[in-house]
Design an enzyme around this catalytic site. Structure first.
Site, PDB file in Angstrom:
ATOM      1  N   HIS A 108      -5.989   7.913  13.425  1.00  0.00           N
ATOM      2  CA  HIS A 108      -5.710   7.101  14.727  1.00  0.00           C
ATOM      3  C   HIS A 108      -5.719   5.613  14.642  1.00  0.00           C
ATOM      4  CE1 HIS A 108      -6.397  10.607  17.707  1.00  0.00           C
ATOM      5  NE2 HIS A 108      -6.434  11.243  16.371  1.00  0.00           N
ATOM      6  N   ASN A 158     -14.849  17.736  11.381  1.00  0.00           N
ATOM      7  CA  ASN A 158     -14.080  16.554  11.135  1.00  0.00           C
ATOM      8  C   ASN A 158     -13.872  15.435  12.101  1.00  0.00           C
ATOM      9  OD1 ASN A 158     -12.050  19.286  10.002  1.00  0.00           O
ATOM     10  ND2 ASN A 158     -12.198  17.382   8.577  1.00  0.00           N
ATOM     11  N   ASP A 173      -4.122  21.648  14.467  1.00  0.00           N
ATOM     12  CA  ASP A 173      -3.916  20.085  14.295  1.00  0.00           C
ATOM     13  C   ASP A 173      -2.592  19.797  13.736  1.00  0.00           C
ATOM     14  OD1 ASP A 173      -4.788  17.674  14.996  1.00  0.00           O
ATOM     15  OD2 ASP A 173      -5.925  17.396  13.135  1.00  0.00           O
TER      16      ASP A 173
END
Length: 377
Positions: free
Chosen positions: A142, A218, A273
């Site tokens: 991110h 994670n 994901d």
């Protein structure tokens, strides 16, 4: 209205297996599972001789597919492309997931999701907003320049969904308590993720608003001898669900089996994901002006950090079965448990009155067909 039916060597209804049976539906609704010999001869049955029929797989964290990232194509067409790409891997329903972005992009994503729901785009259940209300210490791929603590005035300006599910991944230690309370009252399902919180930071009254934990192990503070961290809190909180990426890259077999042993039944669920590379011929794509590439079957950004996953739900399910998790439990982790986690009460089981949704697998657990809202793909 016509009845339709499919049969297979085995049908798992979300609770038990049936043999020599057929799943019958009418319109968008399941009528039931019946011995094939008793099904009305006027109903044409599609038979999968060596197949397995399970409740339709539900993936609550899908960033992209078919060459499209939700962040980059934030509209109904983008959502439809993503849903179609994941259908090939057994996913009947999903939550398109927006990775940390600007308030304007969040506004666009919410609008796109509502429009897709309104026009009955097959496969969408709502939206998952992952960031930007997260901790830079656990940012993953991110963009931390986008992170901020949302104020209620900003939250009030967003076009929140009027239907479907809204799932939000946030770092509780980086979001003010009043905004957490506001989001919870708004009906959003809140999940702790990309968090570096200590156990003590999570022990406050507002933690009760947190329903789950995003991609266990994670991007969260680890379990250590002197500090349980977010991982420890996730494992110890019996009423909270944990999603887990089972690509054998993000999480090892041993860590996945440990979580499965510790968490109560129904509280560990599979997510992919997945990124744009799933269902795409291109080995790379762009996210926030950064190139993400498939390297040795894993997705990495230019710094070599993991950036989502290159896997579908069928392979994810096959992995956990190969690791030793019971077959029926693996199917639940991909369908029944996600449905419960995001409060989709008519999904996750092949029962009378539930939506006509199923995943048809071959003996190697590769997806062959998917039934979505009574339509067989």
């Amino acid at each position: 209205m016509e009845h339709y039916a499919i049969s297979a060597k085995r049908i798992f209804d979300g609770e038990r297996f049936h043999t020599h049976s057929s799943l019958v539906w009418q319109g968008e609704t399941i009528v039931g599972i019946f011995p094939t010999s008793t099904v009305d001869e006027k109903i044409i049955i599609q038979h999968y001789a060596e197949g397995i029929i399970t409740p339709g797989f539900i993936d609550i964290q899908v960033n992209g597919g078919g060459g499209v990232m939700f962040n980059e194509k934030t509209d109904v067409d983008g959502i439809d492309t993503i849903c179609k790409a994941h259908r090939k891997h057994g996913t009947a329903y999903l939550l398109p997931t927006l990775i940390s972005d600007t308030p304007r992009k969040i506004h666009e994503a919410l609008t796109a999701a509502q429009n897709a729901l309104d026009c009955n785009t097959l496969g969408i259940l709502g939206i998952h907003i992952e960031g930007p209300w997260i901790n830079p210490a656990k940012k993953g791929a991110h963009n931390e320049s986008l992170f901020f603590d949302p104020q209620i005035s900003m939250l009030e300006s967003l076009p929140w969904l009027k239907s479907g599910t809204t799932l939000i991944t946030l770092a509780p230690e980086k979001v003010n308590n009043e905004s957490i309370k506001w989001l919870s009252k708004k009906g959003a399902i809140l999940s702790c993720g990309h968090s570096n919180a200590t156990t003590q930071e999570l022990d406050n009254q507002y933690f009760n608003a947190i329903s789950g934990f995003t991609h266990l192990y994670n991007a969260m503070s680890p379990l250590e001898g002197r500090q349980a961290g977010v991982v420890g809190k996730a494992l110890m909180t019996d009423n909270a669900w944990c999603s887990i990426i089972t690509d054998n890259i993000h999480v090892s077999k041993e860590s996945a089996l440990l979580a499965h042993r510790v968490k109560p039944k129904g509280k560990l669920l599979i997510v992919t994901d997945a990124m744009a590379s799933v269902g795409s011929k291109s080995p790379s794509f762009t996210l926030n002006d950064e190139i993400i590439s498939v390297v040795d079957n894993k997705l990495v950004n230019t710094n070599g950090n993991l950036a989502g996953a290159h896997i579908g739900m069928d392979e994810s399910v096959a992995n956990v079965i190969k690791w030793g998790i019971d077959e029926a439990e693996a199917f639940k982790m991909a369908s029944t448990y996600p449905a419960i986690a995001i409060k989709q009460e008519r999904l996750g089981k092949l029962k009378e009155g539930f939506y006509a949704s199923a995943t048809i697998l071959d003996p190697n657990y590769e997806a062959q067909h998917v039934l979505v809202n009574g339509i067989l793909f």
